[in-house]
Scaffold this active site. Structure first.
Site, PDB file in Angstrom:
ATOM      1  N   CYS A 119      -1.405   0.784   7.335  1.00  0.00           N
ATOM      2  CA  CYS A 119      -2.792   0.706   7.462  1.00  0.00           C
ATOM      3  C   CYS A 119      -3.398  -0.669   6.761  1.00  0.00           C
ATOM      4  O   CYS A 119      -3.411  -1.704   7.223  1.00  0.00           O
ATOM      5  CB  CYS A 119      -3.910   1.755   6.883  1.00  0.00           C
ATOM      6  SG  CYS A 119      -3.524   3.088   7.958  1.00  0.00           S
ATOM      7  N   ARG A 120      -3.416  -0.600   5.192  1.00  0.00           N
ATOM      8  CA  ARG A 120      -4.021  -1.589   4.291  1.00  0.00           C
ATOM      9  C   ARG A 120      -3.062  -2.811   4.430  1.00  0.00           C
ATOM     10  O   ARG A 120      -3.413  -4.079   4.591  1.00  0.00           O
ATOM     11  CB  ARG A 120      -4.456  -1.243   3.215  1.00  0.00           C
ATOM     12  CG  ARG A 120      -5.664  -0.061   3.053  1.00  0.00           C
ATOM     13  CD  ARG A 120      -5.789   0.645   1.848  1.00  0.00           C
ATOM     14  NE  ARG A 120      -4.526   1.577   1.632  1.00  0.00           N
ATOM     15  CZ  ARG A 120      -4.339   2.451   0.652  1.00  0.00           C
ATOM     16  NH1 ARG A 120      -5.200   2.158  -0.373  1.00  0.00           N
ATOM     17  NH2 ARG A 120      -3.351   3.048   0.557  1.00  0.00           N
ATOM     18  N   SER A 121      -1.938  -2.534   3.939  1.00  0.00           N
ATOM     19  CA  SER A 121      -0.792  -3.901   3.653  1.00  0.00           C
ATOM     20  C   SER A 121      -0.769  -4.493   4.968  1.00  0.00           C
ATOM     21  O   SER A 121      -0.882  -5.925   4.936  1.00  0.00           O
ATOM     22  CB  SER A 121       0.225  -3.585   2.737  1.00  0.00           C
ATOM     23  OG  SER A 121       0.992  -2.754   3.553  1.00  0.00           O
TER      24      SER A 121
ATOM     25  N   ASN B 210       2.336   1.477   4.504  1.00  0.00           N
ATOM     26  CA  ASN B 210       2.509   0.199   4.933  1.00  0.00           C
ATOM     27  C   ASN B 210       2.214   0.312   6.505  1.00  0.00           C
ATOM     28  O   ASN B 210       2.779  -0.378   7.405  1.00  0.00           O
ATOM     29  CB  ASN B 210       4.011  -0.197   4.924  1.00  0.00           C
ATOM     30  CG  ASN B 210       4.185  -1.738   5.262  1.00  0.00           C
ATOM     31  OD1 ASN B 210       5.773  -2.065   5.787  1.00  0.00           O
ATOM     32  ND2 ASN B 210       3.453  -2.534   5.199  1.00  0.00           N
TER      33      ASN B 210
ATOM     34  N   CYS C  61       0.913  -1.129  -0.019  1.00  0.00           N
ATOM     35  CA  CYS C  61      -0.084   0.167   0.030  1.00  0.00           C
ATOM     36  C   CYS C  61       0.853   1.105  -0.113  1.00  0.00           C
ATOM     37  O   CYS C  61       2.080   1.290  -0.348  1.00  0.00           O
ATOM     38  CB  CYS C  61      -0.987  -0.084   1.296  1.00  0.00           C
ATOM     39  SG  CYS C  61      -0.298   0.114   2.876  1.00  0.00           S
TER      40      CYS C  61
ATOM     41  N   ASP D 164      -8.694   3.640   1.026  1.00  0.00           N
ATOM     42  CA  ASP D 164      -7.813   4.050   1.828  1.00  0.00           C
ATOM     43  C   ASP D 164      -8.328   4.468   3.135  1.00  0.00           C
ATOM     44  O   ASP D 164      -9.154   5.737   3.207  1.00  0.00           O
ATOM     45  CB  ASP D 164      -6.855   5.063   1.105  1.00  0.00           C
ATOM     46  CG  ASP D 164      -5.766   5.771   1.958  1.00  0.00           C
ATOM     47  OD1 ASP D 164      -5.654   5.738   3.363  1.00  0.00           O
ATOM     48  OD2 ASP D 164      -4.871   6.475   1.453  1.00  0.00           O
TER      49      ASP D 164
HETATM   50  P1  4NP Z   1      -1.942   3.004   4.080  1.00  0.00           P
HETATM   51  O1  4NP Z   1      -2.769   4.152   4.513  1.00  0.00           O
HETATM   52  O2  4NP Z   1      -1.230   3.132   2.598  1.00  0.00           O
HETATM   53  O3  4NP Z   1      -3.140   1.939   4.026  1.00  0.00           O
HETATM   54  O4  4NP Z   1      -0.714   2.378   4.831  1.00  0.00           O
HETATM   55  C1  4NP Z   1      -1.895   5.383   4.513  1.00  0.00           C
HETATM   56  C2  4NP Z   1      -0.674   5.599   5.564  1.00  0.00           C
HETATM   57  C3  4NP Z   1      -0.483   6.753   5.342  1.00  0.00           C
HETATM   58  C4  4NP Z   1      -0.580   7.919   4.710  1.00  0.00           C
HETATM   59  C5  4NP Z   1      -1.705   7.710   3.634  1.00  0.00           C
HETATM   60  C6  4NP Z   1      -2.045   6.177   3.673  1.00  0.00           C
HETATM   61  N1  4NP Z   1       0.038   9.178   4.707  1.00  0.00           N
HETATM   62  O5  4NP Z   1      -0.213   9.945   4.059  1.00  0.00           O
HETATM   63  O6  4NP Z   1       1.074   9.332   5.748  1.00  0.00           O
END
Ligand code: 4NP
Length: 165
Positions: free
Chosen positions: A15-17, A13, A10, A132
């Site tokens: 939340c989703r992955s 790294n 993702c 997201d």
């Molecule tokens: P992820 O979510 O890609 O599912 O881990 C996010 C985590 C951090 C950010 C965006 C999405 N950020 O903008 O820091």
């Protein structure tokens, strides 16, 4: 004995992955395939290197019995395209970032997680991306878990024939 290695990808790294990794790890453990299906996750961005998964992701996962606490953020590298058989992205933006980094010969390894949802699962028909949840509320993290649970069941079913091949 065949093995298959999978890296979920993702943006951050956190939340989703990691959620997909935790969900898939439990399915693989339950199927007694932990020594055959190797799992990891990574982000295309560098903001959260070394960080634990987002507290909201950990809390939502824990409620369903998944432990994400020991995972730590890392950024995808070009070496990952050699190391892994599949790099499974959460959304189209992650696919685009992976394709930029990927040696041309390895491009077929890049997939979208939601491709693996079984067609019989009407709830997610037509959904290309795992949402997201980062800038939203707690309900987004429940949705991510629902999507990962549906897709990872399909992913495990898709990997089984490769283990036998
Ligand atoms: P992820 O979510 O890609 O599912 O881990 C996010 C985590 C951090 C950010 C965006 C999405 N950020 O903008 O820091």
């Amino acid at each position: 004995m065949n093995t298959v290695s999978v890296c979920f990808v993702c943006l951050g790294n956190i939340c989703r992955s990691p959620t997909a990794e935790g969900v898939m790890r439990r399915l693989v453990d339950e199927a007694k395939l932990a020594d055959r299906i190797l799992l990891d996750s990574a982000g295309t961005g560098d903001w959260h290197i070394g960080a634990a998964p987002d507290e909201r992701a950990r809390d939502a996962a824990r409620q369903r019995g998944y432990a994400l606490d020991a995972l730590r953020g890392r950024q995808i590298t070009v070496a990952d395209f050699e190391r892994f058989d599949l790099l499974i992205a959460m959304d189209d933006r992650n696919v685009a970032a992976l394709r930029q980094l990927c040696p041309p010969a390895q491009r077929d390894k890049i997939r979208l997680l939601m491709e693996f949802v079984p067609e019989s699962d009407g709830r997610w028909s037509g959904a290309r991306e795992v949402v997201d949840p980062y800038f939203g509320g707690a309900e987004g993290f429940e949705l991510v878990l629902d999507q990962c649970e549906a897709a990872c069941r399909g992913l495990l079913a898709a990997l089984r024939p490769q283990l036998l091949a």
